[in-house]
Design an enzyme around this catalytic site. Structure first.
Site, PDB file in Angstrom:
ATOM      1  N   ARG A   1      -1.499  -2.098 -11.198  1.00 13.67           N
ATOM      2  CA  ARG A   1      -3.092  -1.940 -10.760  1.00 13.67           C
ATOM      3  C   ARG A   1      -3.417  -2.749 -12.095  1.00 13.67           C
ATOM      4  O   ARG A   1      -4.750  -2.545 -12.926  1.00 13.67           O
ATOM      5  CB  ARG A   1      -3.001  -0.953  -9.744  1.00 13.67           C
ATOM      6  CG  ARG A   1      -4.858  -0.663  -9.493  1.00 13.67           C
ATOM      7  CD  ARG A   1      -5.101  -0.590  -8.110  1.00 13.67           C
ATOM      8  NE  ARG A   1      -6.639   0.307  -8.243  1.00 13.67           N
ATOM      9  CZ  ARG A   1      -7.162   1.445  -8.155  1.00 13.67           C
ATOM     10  NH1 ARG A   1      -6.443   2.358  -8.090  1.00 13.67           N
ATOM     11  NH2 ARG A   1      -8.538   1.682  -8.107  1.00 13.67           N
TER      12      ARG A   1
ATOM     13  N   HIS B   1      -6.178  -4.972 -14.021  1.00 11.18           N
ATOM     14  CA  HIS B   1      -7.663  -4.620 -13.899  1.00 11.18           C
ATOM     15  C   HIS B   1      -8.005  -4.773 -15.121  1.00 11.18           C
ATOM     16  O   HIS B   1      -8.984  -4.930 -15.373  1.00 11.18           O
ATOM     17  CB  HIS B   1      -7.555  -3.418 -13.377  1.00 11.18           C
ATOM     18  CG  HIS B   1      -7.904  -3.327 -11.690  1.00 11.18           C
ATOM     19  ND1 HIS B   1      -8.399  -2.330 -10.748  1.00 11.18           N
ATOM     20  CD2 HIS B   1      -7.367  -3.864 -10.815  1.00 11.18           C
ATOM     21  CE1 HIS B   1      -8.235  -2.679  -9.541  1.00 11.18           C
ATOM     22  NE2 HIS B   1      -7.414  -3.831  -9.431  1.00 11.18           N
TER      23      HIS B   1
ATOM     24  N   HIS C   1       0.874  -7.325  -3.599  1.00  9.24           N
ATOM     25  CA  HIS C   1       0.484  -6.755  -2.750  1.00  9.24           C
ATOM     26  C   HIS C   1       1.690  -6.026  -1.861  1.00  9.24           C
ATOM     27  O   HIS C   1       2.113  -4.419  -0.609  1.00  9.24           O
ATOM     28  CB  HIS C   1       0.022  -6.583  -1.584  1.00  9.24           C
ATOM     29  CG  HIS C   1      -1.827  -6.651  -2.096  1.00  9.24           C
ATOM     30  ND1 HIS C   1      -2.786  -7.513  -2.032  1.00  9.24           N
ATOM     31  CD2 HIS C   1      -2.418  -5.646  -3.054  1.00  9.24           C
ATOM     32  CE1 HIS C   1      -3.540  -7.318  -2.768  1.00  9.24           C
ATOM     33  NE2 HIS C   1      -3.497  -6.037  -3.356  1.00  9.24           N
TER      34      HIS C   1
ATOM     35  N   TRP D   1       1.377  -2.254   2.587  1.00 10.52           N
ATOM     36  CA  TRP D   1       1.260  -4.050   3.546  1.00 10.52           C
ATOM     37  C   TRP D   1       2.316  -4.441   4.395  1.00 10.52           C
ATOM     38  O   TRP D   1       2.393  -5.130   5.562  1.00 10.52           O
ATOM     39  CB  TRP D   1       0.674  -4.811   2.793  1.00 10.52           C
ATOM     40  CG  TRP D   1      -0.598  -5.199   1.748  1.00 10.52           C
ATOM     41  CD1 TRP D   1      -1.828  -5.726   2.123  1.00 10.52           C
ATOM     42  CD2 TRP D   1      -1.678  -4.219   0.482  1.00 10.52           C
ATOM     43  NE1 TRP D   1      -2.995  -5.927   1.725  1.00 10.52           N
ATOM     44  CE2 TRP D   1      -2.553  -4.794   1.179  1.00 10.52           C
ATOM     45  CE3 TRP D   1      -0.850  -2.665   0.498  1.00 10.52           C
ATOM     46  CZ2 TRP D   1      -3.303  -4.193  -0.499  1.00 10.52           C
ATOM     47  CZ3 TRP D   1      -1.180  -2.638  -0.864  1.00 10.52           C
ATOM     48  CH2 TRP D   1      -3.467  -2.852  -0.465  1.00 10.52           C
TER      49      TRP D   1
ATOM     50  N   ASP E   1      -6.109 -10.793   2.716  1.00  5.05           N
ATOM     51  CA  ASP E   1      -4.639 -11.245   2.995  1.00  5.05           C
ATOM     52  C   ASP E   1      -4.422 -11.997   3.745  1.00  5.05           C
ATOM     53  O   ASP E   1      -3.574 -13.082   3.964  1.00  5.05           O
ATOM     54  CB  ASP E   1      -3.514 -10.094   3.556  1.00  5.05           C
ATOM     55  CG  ASP E   1      -3.396  -9.032   2.933  1.00  5.05           C
ATOM     56  OD1 ASP E   1      -3.780  -8.560   1.356  1.00  5.05           O
ATOM     57  OD2 ASP E   1      -4.121  -7.552   3.006  1.00  5.05           O
TER      58      ASP E   1
END
Length: 346
Positions: free
Chosen positions: A60, A64, A211, A253, A283
């Site tokens: 992440r 980002h 994910h 997830w 998703d």
């Protein structure tokens, strides 16, 4: 006679040759030192991430940092965004989408101090690729040598990263970034965000597959439950069967949310999957939108196809907006990296 002048010119030319040769030797030694620090850093990162179960947050952080890139920006490096290391600065690290990422910076700072020849941009992107590989994912064809953004003035504006759900105004996205990402549909919003970076539908779907790792947490994205049976610390989320999940809480997830595989693509369309697993609008749209659906279904059928496309998309994302020194970047031998991964998980 011009002989004295010619002799002086010859001596001067010889001196220039010597100076250039010494400079070239110095550059070669500098490159060798940088490469050795990258190799040693990779080894230490593998141990750190594996021990802390920090795979999701490292991915992440890097995404980002690079995912705010605008291919149409006229600002140039580093203000056009991308993998420049600017996320370490305020105000960028304080953007709403980056909530919780100060924890990742704190984990990595001791390694930056240990390996000063490695840029922050390289550190973040190496941590992300290493996190994928440690969790059982594909080997990412990475290169290093990224130049760092130098200060807060190099941070892109807030609003370039994607939303997972529509906001209170009834739409996804914002117009506060370098280009508007506002759209009433999930698919429209995703395309506005990722097309701005220079990525296509296949790459959007492939990258969404990451994910398979991690969770959504209310104190970060505002989404997900406080805790589920998969994130309460009792469930084994690692693919190797070892215990440990890092911090508890949030909604995952997938059941094995510290394992990188294609289970995201088999879980999202499965109506019989556990109701405590997370399925967001961004998703589910991957399996209904005509442009996304063929790729999502292909990845559900074949993990090998997913891994191949994911590795290429991840590498591309990791280089968005980057400036490399040397220009061609620095590559590490795959066998060296594989040995570091193997040693860390042994």
């Amino acid at each position: 006679s011009n002989k004295p002048l010619i002799a002086r010119m010859a001596r001067f030319q010889a001196l220039i040759v010597v100076i250039f040769a010494l400079w070239a030797v110095g550059q070669a030694y500098d490159l060798a030192d940088r490469k050795q620090q990258l190799i040693n850093l990779h080894k230490d990162l593998a141990v750190l991430i594996n021990t802390a179960n920090a795979n999701p947050i490292m991915i992440r952080l890097a995404w980002h940092d690079s995912g705010n890139f605008d291919k149409d920006s006229k600002a140039g490096f580093p203000k056009a965004g991308g993998a420049t290391g600017s996320i370490r600065f305020s105000p960028e690290i304080d953007h709403g989408a980056n909530a919780g990422l100060k924890n990742a910076l704190a984990l990595l700072e001791p390694l930056k101090e240990k390996y000063p020849l490695v840029s922050y941009a390289d550190l973040f992107q190496m941590a992300s690729a290493t996190a994928v590989e440690l969790a059982g994912g594909p080997t990412i064809p990475m290169k290093y040598g990224r130049v760092d953004a130098q200060g807060p003035e190099d941070c892109p504006p807030e609003g370039n990263l994607p939303d997972a759900e529509a906001g209170p105004a009834g739409h996804f996205g914002t117009d506060s970034g370098t280009a508007s990402t506002i759209d009433k549909t999930a698919e429209g919003h995703l395309r506005k965000v990722f097309y701005r970076m220079g990525l296509d539908d296949k790459e959007i779907v492939a990258l969404s597959g990451a994910h398979t790792l991690g969770r959504a947490k209310k104190d970060r994205s505002g989404l997900g439950a406080e805790s589920t049976k998969f994130t309460d610390g009792k469930h084994v989320a690692r693919g190797d069967g070892k215990e440990g999940v890092g911090a508890t809480g949030g909604s995952a997830w997938t059941e094995k949310w510290l394992t990188f595989d294609n289970s995201y693509f088999t879980t999202i369309p499965d109506d019989k999957s556990d109701p405590e697993l997370l399925k967001l609008s961004t998703d589910k749209i991957l399996f209904t939108d005509p442009g996304f659906k063929p790729f999502a279904e292909s990845y559900a059928k074949s993990q090998d196809v997913f891994f191949q496309d994911y590795a290429a998309a991840h590498a591309k994302l990791s280089e968005l907006g980057s400036k490399f020194e040397p220009e061609g970047g620095i590559a590490l031998h795959p066998d060296t990296c594989a040995a570091n991964i193997k040693a860390a998980v042994a």
